[in-house]
Design a protein around this motif. Structure first.
Motif, PDB file in Angstrom:
ATOM      1  N   GLY A 217      -2.191 -10.401   8.513  1.00  0.00           N
ATOM      2  CA  GLY A 217      -1.364  -9.278   8.920  1.00  0.00           C
ATOM      3  C   GLY A 217      -0.665  -8.548   7.795  1.00  0.00           C
ATOM      4  N   TRP A 218      -0.921  -8.954   6.542  1.00  0.00           N
ATOM      5  CA  TRP A 218      -0.227  -8.340   5.408  1.00  0.00           C
ATOM      6  C   TRP A 218      -1.206  -8.002   4.304  1.00  0.00           C
ATOM      7  CZ3 TRP A 218       4.930  -7.069   5.049  1.00  0.00           C
ATOM      8  CH2 TRP A 218       5.721  -7.477   6.147  1.00  0.00           C
ATOM      9  N   GLU A 219      -0.891  -6.957   3.562  1.00  0.00           N
ATOM     10  CA  GLU A 219      -1.643  -6.588   2.382  1.00  0.00           C
ATOM     11  C   GLU A 219      -0.705  -6.657   1.182  1.00  0.00           C
ATOM     12  OE1 GLU A 219      -4.866  -3.320   1.906  1.00  0.00           O
ATOM     13  OE2 GLU A 219      -2.950  -2.371   1.394  1.00  0.00           O
ATOM     14  N   ILE A 220      -1.066  -7.471   0.212  1.00  0.00           N
ATOM     15  CA  ILE A 220      -0.241  -7.647  -0.983  1.00  0.00           C
ATOM     16  C   ILE A 220      -1.000  -7.099  -2.181  1.00  0.00           C
ATOM     17  CG2 ILE A 220       0.920  -9.300  -2.495  1.00  0.00           C
ATOM     18  CD1 ILE A 220       1.217 -11.128  -0.094  1.00  0.00           C
ATOM     19  N   ALA A 221      -0.360  -6.228  -2.928  1.00  0.00           N
ATOM     20  CA  ALA A 221      -0.991  -5.610  -4.096  1.00  0.00           C
ATOM     21  C   ALA A 221      -0.087  -5.747  -5.305  1.00  0.00           C
ATOM     22  CB  ALA A 221      -1.289  -4.126  -3.833  1.00  0.00           C
ATOM     23  N   ASP A 222      -0.686  -6.034  -6.450  1.00  0.00           N
ATOM     24  CA  ASP A 222       0.052  -5.989  -7.706  1.00  0.00           C
ATOM     25  C   ASP A 222       0.302  -4.525  -8.065  1.00  0.00           C
ATOM     26  OD1 ASP A 222      -0.136  -8.782  -7.918  1.00  0.00           O
ATOM     27  OD2 ASP A 222      -2.090  -8.623  -8.887  1.00  0.00           O
ATOM     28  N   VAL A 223       1.416  -4.262  -8.719  1.00  0.00           N
ATOM     29  CA  VAL A 223       1.796  -2.903  -9.105  1.00  0.00           C
ATOM     30  C   VAL A 223       1.930  -2.860 -10.627  1.00  0.00           C
ATOM     31  CG1 VAL A 223       3.536  -1.086  -8.875  1.00  0.00           C
ATOM     32  CG2 VAL A 223       3.025  -2.571  -6.925  1.00  0.00           C
ATOM     33  N   VAL A 224       1.305  -1.887 -11.243  1.00  0.00           N
ATOM     34  CA  VAL A 224       1.343  -1.776 -12.700  1.00  0.00           C
ATOM     35  C   VAL A 224       2.722  -1.310 -13.150  1.00  0.00           C
ATOM     36  CG1 VAL A 224       0.435  -0.549 -14.709  1.00  0.00           C
ATOM     37  CG2 VAL A 224      -1.120  -1.303 -12.902  1.00  0.00           C
ATOM     38  N   VAL A 225       3.394  -2.131 -13.938  1.00  0.00           N
ATOM     39  CA  VAL A 225       4.640  -1.751 -14.593  1.00  0.00           C
ATOM     40  C   VAL A 225       4.573  -2.262 -16.026  1.00  0.00           C
ATOM     41  CG1 VAL A 225       6.096  -1.661 -12.532  1.00  0.00           C
ATOM     42  CG2 VAL A 225       5.802  -3.822 -13.718  1.00  0.00           C
ATOM     43  N   ALA A 226       5.328  -1.634 -16.895  1.00  0.00           N
ATOM     44  CA  ALA A 226       5.271  -1.993 -18.316  1.00  0.00           C
ATOM     45  C   ALA A 226       6.515  -2.785 -18.700  1.00  0.00           C
ATOM     46  CB  ALA A 226       5.151  -0.721 -19.158  1.00  0.00           C
ATOM     47  N   ASP A 227       6.783  -2.811 -19.992  1.00  0.00           N
ATOM     48  CA  ASP A 227       8.024  -3.384 -20.528  1.00  0.00           C
ATOM     49  C   ASP A 227       8.181  -4.871 -20.219  1.00  0.00           C
ATOM     50  OD1 ASP A 227       8.527  -0.742 -21.269  1.00  0.00           O
ATOM     51  OD2 ASP A 227       9.750  -0.351 -19.506  1.00  0.00           O
ATOM     52  N   GLY A 228       7.065  -5.627 -20.236  1.00  0.00           N
ATOM     53  CA  GLY A 228       7.166  -7.066 -20.049  1.00  0.00           C
ATOM     54  C   GLY A 228       7.559  -7.495 -18.659  1.00  0.00           C
ATOM     55  N   HIS A 229       7.223  -6.720 -17.649  1.00  0.00           N
ATOM     56  CA  HIS A 229       7.545  -7.039 -16.265  1.00  0.00           C
ATOM     57  C   HIS A 229       6.270  -7.127 -15.420  1.00  0.00           C
ATOM     58  CE1 HIS A 229      11.509  -5.842 -17.645  1.00  0.00           C
ATOM     59  NE2 HIS A 229      12.037  -6.224 -16.504  1.00  0.00           N
ATOM     60  N   ARG A 230       6.390  -7.757 -14.258  1.00  0.00           N
ATOM     61  CA  ARG A 230       5.342  -7.765 -13.259  1.00  0.00           C
ATOM     62  C   ARG A 230       5.965  -7.321 -11.936  1.00  0.00           C
ATOM     63  NH1 ARG A 230       3.188  -8.151 -17.311  1.00  0.00           N
ATOM     64  NH2 ARG A 230       1.476  -9.499 -17.992  1.00  0.00           N
ATOM     65  N   ALA A 231       5.157  -6.733 -11.058  1.00  0.00           N
ATOM     66  CA  ALA A 231       5.671  -6.236  -9.782  1.00  0.00           C
ATOM     67  C   ALA A 231       4.587  -6.326  -8.721  1.00  0.00           C
ATOM     68  CB  ALA A 231       6.165  -4.798  -9.921  1.00  0.00           C
ATOM     69  N   ALA A 232       5.006  -6.354  -7.468  1.00  0.00           N
ATOM     70  CA  ALA A 232       4.072  -6.397  -6.347  1.00  0.00           C
ATOM     71  C   ALA A 232       4.705  -5.724  -5.146  1.00  0.00           C
ATOM     72  CB  ALA A 232       3.688  -7.838  -6.006  1.00  0.00           C
ATOM     73  N   VAL A 233       3.845  -5.275  -4.221  1.00  0.00           N
ATOM     74  CA  VAL A 233       4.286  -4.699  -2.958  1.00  0.00           C
ATOM     75  C   VAL A 233       3.512  -5.377  -1.835  1.00  0.00           C
ATOM     76  CG1 VAL A 233       2.624  -2.789  -3.179  1.00  0.00           C
ATOM     77  CG2 VAL A 233       4.555  -2.576  -1.606  1.00  0.00           C
ATOM     78  N   ALA A 234       4.210  -5.710  -0.767  1.00  0.00           N
ATOM     79  CA  ALA A 234       3.601  -6.301   0.423  1.00  0.00           C
ATOM     80  C   ALA A 234       3.835  -5.355   1.594  1.00  0.00           C
ATOM     81  CB  ALA A 234       4.212  -7.670   0.720  1.00  0.00           C
ATOM     82  N   THR A 235       2.756  -4.976   2.268  1.00  0.00           N
ATOM     83  CA  THR A 235       2.839  -4.025   3.371  1.00  0.00           C
ATOM     84  C   THR A 235       2.203  -4.643   4.600  1.00  0.00           C
ATOM     85  OG1 THR A 235       2.534  -2.240   1.759  1.00  0.00           O
ATOM     86  CG2 THR A 235       2.365  -1.655   4.085  1.00  0.00           C
ATOM     87  N   ARG A 236       2.881  -4.569   5.724  1.00  0.00           N
ATOM     88  CA  ARG A 236       2.303  -5.076   6.967  1.00  0.00           C
ATOM     89  C   ARG A 236       1.211  -4.135   7.436  1.00  0.00           C
ATOM     90  NH1 ARG A 236       5.787  -5.147  12.211  1.00  0.00           N
ATOM     91  NH2 ARG A 236       4.584  -3.254  12.574  1.00  0.00           N
ATOM     92  N   VAL A 237       0.061  -4.681   7.790  1.00  0.00           N
ATOM     93  CA  VAL A 237      -1.009  -3.835   8.296  1.00  0.00           C
ATOM     94  C   VAL A 237      -0.636  -3.354   9.692  1.00  0.00           C
ATOM     95  CG1 VAL A 237      -2.783  -4.928   6.893  1.00  0.00           C
ATOM     96  CG2 VAL A 237      -2.309  -5.813   9.176  1.00  0.00           C
TER      97      VAL A 237
END
Length: 251
Positions: A217-237
């Motif tokens: 029921g969810w879609e999780i995607a990595d998000v490109v960010v710089a400066d030594g960080h990591r990010a992600a977004v989770a969206t309910r289908v």
């Protein structure tokens, strides 16, 4: 799945701020915005007194480090500007409210937009902030990549398989792998509305660079960010049902 870098928020004034009008539509991808505190602090500082609520100002005052406090202010001014633009309302008049607490039902859960179908999530780390708006429940998280030595002390918070995967990475890669799985996990838990009230070791999302394991029921995607960080977004289908009580997240 990996999404491209979010749009950079540009806070100039209430007159020149013009995000896409109208609430997000079902089926649209999450609308992602990145804030960099150094770029926006001066403009945001002028808007803080007229845009943020007393509760938001009090929350900002709780941060001990100036960088954390300033990033909070910048990100939350940007959030209100974005919501105001989407809803056709003055940013200060966007009716943020509290949803019931998911554990006790009390009136101190996460803020929501009262009476509107906009779901949102906010995260900040160091000098960066990340904002998501969507038509369905959504969660975002952004974190700095920790040192390998730090990972060894916190990997036990992960699913057993994720913790085992981390041991296979070279020392120079382990911090990035941990940050990758952690932001996926926090984004998902924030999207659910539980946050870390749900044990992060319960869900296996994986450390692999090619993408997260997708929970039902969810879609999780990595998000490109710089400066030594990591990010992600989770969206309910859209066809996943109503899910938990709290559907908007805000930190």
């Amino acid at each position: 799945m990996t999404l491209p870098a979010p749009r950079a928020a540009a806070l100039l004034s209430t007159e020149t701020w013009s995000p896409r009008p109208g609430p997000p539509e079902p089926g649209e991808p999450a609308d992602l915005w990145l804030t960099r505190t150094a770029d926006l602090l001066s403009a945001a500082a002028e808007l803080v007194p007229s845009v943020l609520s007393r509760d938001e100002l009090d929350r900002a005052g709780e941060f001990r480090r100036a960088e954390d406090r300033n990033t909070y202010l910048v990100t939350h001014v940007a959030l209100r500007m974005l919501l105001g633009g989407r809803l056709g309302a003055e940013p200060a008049r966007v009716p943020l409210d509290r949803a019931p607490c998911p554990t006790c039902g009390g009136p101190h859960g996460r803020p929501v937009v009262r009476g509107n179908p906009v779901h949102f999530s906010v995260s900040h780390a160091g000098h960066l902030g990340l904002i998501a708006l969507a038509a369905v429940p959504v969660g975002v998280d952004i974190e700095a990549v920790p040192a390998a030595g730090t990972v060894d002390g916190v990997a036990t918070a992960l699913h057993l398989e994720e913790a085992a995967e981390l041991t296979a990475y070279q020392e120079g890669e382990r911090g990035a792998a941990f940050a990758r799985v952690w932001v996926r996990k926090e984004a998902y838990l924030k999207g659910l509305g539980t946050g870390l009230g749900r044990d992060p070791s319960l869900d296996y999302l994986g450390t692999a660079a090619h993408g997260a394991v997708q929970p039902h029921g969810w879609e999780i995607a990595d998000v490109v960010v710089a400066d030594g960080h990591r990010a992600a977004v989770a969206t309910r289908v859209s066809d996943a049902g109503e899910g938990p009580v709290i559907q908007n997240t805000y930190d």
